[in-house]
Scaffold this motif. Structure first.
Motif, mmCIF file in Angstrom:
data_model
loop_
_atom_site.group_PDB
_atom_site.id
_atom_site.type_symbol
_atom_site.label_atom_id
_atom_site.label_comp_id
_atom_site.label_asym_id
_atom_site.label_seq_id
_atom_site.Cartn_x
_atom_site.Cartn_y
_atom_site.Cartn_z
ATOM 1 N N GLY A 132 5.908 -16.120 -11.554
ATOM 2 C CA GLY A 132 5.842 -17.203 -10.580
ATOM 3 C C GLY A 132 4.741 -16.990 -9.574
ATOM 4 N N THR A 133 4.593 -17.957 -8.677
ATOM 5 C CA THR A 133 3.631 -17.773 -7.595
ATOM 6 C C THR A 133 4.227 -16.748 -6.639
ATOM 7 O OG1 THR A 133 4.631 -19.447 -6.211
ATOM 8 C CG2 THR A 133 2.941 -20.201 -7.766
ATOM 9 N N GLN A 165 0.830 -1.811 -8.105
ATOM 10 C CA GLN A 165 2.199 -1.377 -7.809
ATOM 11 C C GLN A 165 2.648 -1.966 -6.490
ATOM 12 O OE1 GLN A 165 3.013 2.814 -8.083
ATOM 13 N NE2 GLN A 165 0.967 3.201 -8.860
ATOM 14 N N TYR A 166 1.713 -2.645 -5.802
ATOM 15 C CA TYR A 166 2.000 -3.075 -4.434
ATOM 16 C C TYR A 166 2.242 -4.568 -4.359
ATOM 17 C CZ TYR A 166 -0.314 1.395 -3.749
ATOM 18 O OH TYR A 166 -0.671 2.698 -3.840
ATOM 19 N N LEU A 167 3.411 -4.924 -3.848
ATOM 20 C CA LEU A 167 3.752 -6.325 -3.684
ATOM 21 C C LEU A 167 2.769 -7.015 -2.747
ATOM 22 C CD1 LEU A 167 5.877 -8.476 -4.336
ATOM 23 C CD2 LEU A 167 7.081 -7.794 -2.277
ATOM 24 N N ASP A 168 2.374 -6.327 -1.675
ATOM 25 C CA ASP A 168 1.480 -6.983 -0.709
ATOM 26 C C ASP A 168 0.117 -7.261 -1.322
ATOM 27 O OD1 ASP A 168 0.905 -4.275 -0.800
ATOM 28 O OD2 ASP A 168 0.246 -4.196 1.289
ATOM 29 N N GLU A 169 -0.329 -6.380 -2.227
ATOM 30 C CA GLU A 169 -1.623 -6.601 -2.870
ATOM 31 C C GLU A 169 -1.573 -7.833 -3.771
ATOM 32 O OE1 GLU A 169 -4.382 -3.400 -3.737
ATOM 33 O OE2 GLU A 169 -3.885 -3.718 -5.834
ATOM 34 N N ALA A 170 -0.511 -7.929 -4.560
ATOM 35 C CA ALA A 170 -0.342 -9.090 -5.425
ATOM 36 C C ALA A 170 -0.244 -10.347 -4.561
ATOM 37 C CB ALA A 170 0.904 -8.927 -6.284
ATOM 38 N N ASP A 171 0.484 -10.224 -3.457
ATOM 39 C CA ASP A 171 0.668 -11.344 -2.541
ATOM 40 C C ASP A 171 -0.673 -11.793 -1.953
ATOM 41 O OD1 ASP A 171 1.957 -13.190 -1.064
ATOM 42 O OD2 ASP A 171 2.730 -11.795 0.446
ATOM 43 N N LYS A 179 8.919 -14.399 -4.052
ATOM 44 C CA LYS A 179 9.535 -13.875 -2.838
ATOM 45 C C LYS A 179 10.861 -14.579 -2.574
ATOM 46 C CE LYS A 179 5.624 -13.888 -0.444
ATOM 47 N NZ LYS A 179 4.769 -13.881 0.756
ATOM 48 N N ALA A 180 10.865 -15.884 -2.836
ATOM 49 C CA ALA A 180 12.104 -16.638 -2.626
ATOM 50 C C ALA A 180 13.182 -16.127 -3.579
ATOM 51 C CB ALA A 180 11.850 -18.124 -2.857
ATOM 52 N N LYS A 181 12.750 -15.823 -4.801
ATOM 53 C CA LYS A 181 13.698 -15.375 -5.812
ATOM 54 C C LYS A 181 14.210 -13.965 -5.489
ATOM 55 C CE LYS A 181 12.388 -16.514 -10.071
ATOM 56 N NZ LYS A 181 11.766 -16.261 -11.386
ATOM 57 N N ALA A 182 13.299 -13.120 -5.098
ATOM 58 C CA ALA A 182 13.651 -11.716 -4.968
ATOM 59 C C ALA A 182 14.077 -11.336 -3.563
ATOM 60 C CB ALA A 182 12.468 -10.852 -5.376
ATOM 61 N N GLY A 183 13.701 -12.165 -2.605
ATOM 62 C CA GLY A 183 13.934 -11.765 -1.233
ATOM 63 C C GLY A 183 12.714 -11.007 -0.754
ATOM 64 N N ALA A 184 11.922 -11.682 0.074
ATOM 65 C CA ALA A 184 10.668 -11.065 0.481
ATOM 66 C C ALA A 184 10.908 -10.018 1.531
ATOM 67 C CB ALA A 184 9.718 -12.123 1.027
ATOM 68 N N GLN A 185 12.071 -10.133 2.185
ATOM 69 C CA GLN A 185 12.347 -9.211 3.271
ATOM 70 C C GLN A 185 13.694 -8.546 3.066
ATOM 71 O OE1 GLN A 185 11.555 -12.259 6.208
ATOM 72 N NE2 GLN A 185 10.023 -10.885 7.109
#
Lengths: 318, 263
Positions: free
Chosen positions: A217-218, A193-199, A223-229
């Motif tokens: 995607g990678t 459920q965690y973006l950072d874990e997948a990252d 992150k580029a697509k979704a906005g990492a921040q």
């Protein structure tokens, strides 16, 4: 074989609910695929289908070239599984759990015992080897789960939310162990459920929601697509909210969300921040809060799906 | 990484070996949880003591006579309660995710269930042995011979095997292990009590006698009495086996169906 795990059009319904609504997946040999999604997205159902525990209603999947339905016994010889739904026996000791699995896999007793010792040492459980698993801490329990899935040295490993509920230190330790396994050539399917874990762990990420793949995607592409921040701006004066929203919309090219006086928007490039400051200054907007922070999964979801990830609900996935 | 050869299917021999391993696991669980051993050791001993000394004098005139009448039936009753451990164990495995782990391994599909039931047979044999020893200390005597005794034990274990399917069904349908135990008590207690285990059928009202005469517990108790103490046994042995077959015919398919739906 380029794809260790491959699935096409997987559909699974439970009564009136559709857990999987046509999921495609492909995991290249020796890589980590992160299956990312909120509770109830269908992650666990997908893993259970690929682990031969559930039969799909439609679509098909192969693991190591074997069909998960027609050649389930072959698939089971290739996979190791760990997660909330495939657990160790908590009344047995750590050593007995590993011995049990070794014996079930047909390993002679002496060898199964040696393998159990080796794994206990590798997962720093030697001191707790003789204690019942129910006395273990959360982190120890997960390490034993992981060790149990590795007894037969499977070339493919399914990790179903391996760090959910762990404290940050135990989480980091587990990540380190998983990286070690990947380095030894194991193919990993990881749900989280965690973006950072997948990252941290995944070579490629598949985002699923309501049983559908909504992005692939990678980590960087995603992150580029979704906005990492996420950029958050709170004007001092409520009447400035609209101006702030216009400015961030223009610069981030994302759709801002307004909650009270707080305006948030996903941003792919942190370099927008100085631009935003300059523009707000020019417009004479005073802000009480201006921050750039890592996106939560909710925000990634919002930008990918247009709706927020649903609140985690107990047992919504099975 | 070692690449083992991929087997196309699991052989019956492998399945039996896996069953033994899983039965071993259940026995090890008892070693870690001695309370469970207490459950099917202390409880039956209590039954024997209570019924012998509280009812014995009133019902049969003397405790020794009563024990000769009641012990075979108490062994039957206890056997039915002990089968409930199949259901509680299976339910625990299902709710804790152990069952999924086992199913993800390349083992025979029937091994987890067979292992549980095999371990249950060991527990059954232990309970029967314990009850016989306690009974003999209190004055129970085998009136037949070793062959009769062994036949009685074999019949009890056969019936336990059949009745395990009821326990499996309850274990699959129940939400948690406590509910399996609750069922064991609320459903089994009346069934075993309304039989001729503790008192002779002809002392009961007519409407109750009809059920008592049909009750498999009555047939089993009669068969066990006949084989251990003496007297006619053939009819009740046949009826017990018919009941066992009927229970398997109804509950085995139901259990397998329910298990497939649950997992």
């Amino acid at each position: 074989m380029t794809h260790a795990i491959w699935a096409e059009g997987l559909v699974k319904r439970f009564g009136g609910t559709t857990a999987l609504a046509g999921v495609d997946l492909a995991v290249r040999t020796g890589t980590v695929l992160g299956l990312l999604g909120p509770n109830g997205a269908g992650k666990t159902t997908a893993v259970r289908v690929l682990a031969t525990l559930l039969q799909p209603d439609a679509g098909h999947a192969t693991v190591g070239g074997y069909d998960v339905v027609r050649q389930a016994h072959q698939v089971r010889q290739l996979i190791g599984m760990t997660g909330q739904y495939a657990s160790v026996d908590e009344t047995l000791t750590g050593a007995e759990n590993l011995l049990l699995i070794g014996r079930l896999l047909g390993v002679p007793r002496a060898q199964a015992k040696a393998r159990a010792r080796e794994l206990l040492a590798q997962f720093e459980l030697t001191g707790a080897a003789g204690r019942a698993a129910k006395t273990y801490s959360g982190g120890m329990r997960r390490r034993l789960d992981l060790a149990a899935s590795l007894v037969g040295r499977p070339p493919m490993l399914y990790l179903d939310e391996p760090t959910t509920g762990l404290d940050p230190r135990a989480r980091a330790e587990l990540w380190e162990l998983i990286r070690g396994m990947v380095a030894s050539g194991v193919t990993v399917l990881l749900t989280t459920q965690y973006l950072d874990e997948a990252d941290e762990l995944a070579d490629e990420i598949v985002v699923i929601d309501h049983g559908r793949v909504i992005a692939t995607g990678t980590p960087d592409e995603l992150k580029a697509k979704a906005g990492a921040q996420t950029l958050a701006v709170r004007p001092a004066d409520a009447s400035h909210v609209a101006v702030v929203a216009d400015v961030v919309r223009e610069l981030s090219r994302g759709e801002p969300e307004v909650k009270g006086q707080l305006v948030t928007v996903p941003v792919a490039d942190p370099a927008v921040l100085p631009g935003v400051v300059r523009r707000l200054d020019d417009a004479g907007v005073v802000v009480t809060e201006l921050a750039l922070r890592s996106s939560s999964l909710n925000e990634v979801f919002l930008s990918l799906t247009g709706h927020a990830a649903e609140e985690p609900s107990e047992g919504s996935e099975s | 990484m070692t690449t083992a050869t991929i087997e196309p299917r699991v052989t019956v021999g492998d399945g039996l070996r896996q069953t033994l391993t899983l039965a071993w696991r259940t026995i090890v669980q008892v070693r870690h949880n001695p309370w469970e051993l207490g459950d099917y050791s202390i409880q039956p001993i209590m039954f024997v003591l209570l019924f012998t000394y509280v009812f014995g004098g009133a019902i049969a005139g003397s405790t020794g006579d009563y024990l000769t009448f009641a012990l075979p039936g108490i062994i039957v009753m206890n056997m039915l309660f002990v089968t409930m451990y199949v259901g509680t164990g299976l339910n625990t495995d299902l709710t804790k995710g152990v069952f999924d782990r086992l199913r993800s391994l390349p083992i025979a599909r029937w091994a987890p269930l067979a292992g549980r039931i095999l371990a249950d047979q060991v527990k059954q044999a232990w309970s029967i042995f314990l009850l016989l020893v306690v009974g003999m200390i209190l004055g129970f005597r085998i009136g037949t011979n070793l062959a009769g005794l062994l036949a009685a034990v074999a019949l009890l274990l056969t019936f336990a095997l059949a009745f395990s399917w009821v326990s499996v069904l309850v274990g699959v349908l129940a939400k948690d292990p406590e509910r399996v135990q609750l069922f064991g008590f609320t459903a089994l207690f009346p069934v075993t009590f309304v039989s001729n285990v503790f008192v002779r059928t002809d002392t009961m009202p007519g409407w109750l006698q009809a059920w008592v005469k049909l009750n498999p517990v009555t047939h089993l108790a009669d068969a066990a009495r006949g084989l251990m103490v003496g007297g006619p046994a053939a009819d009740s042995v046949v009826w017990s086996l018919v009941w066992a077959a009927a229970i398997v015919a109804v509950f085995a398919p139901l259990s397998v169906y329910a298990l497939k739906r649950r997992v």
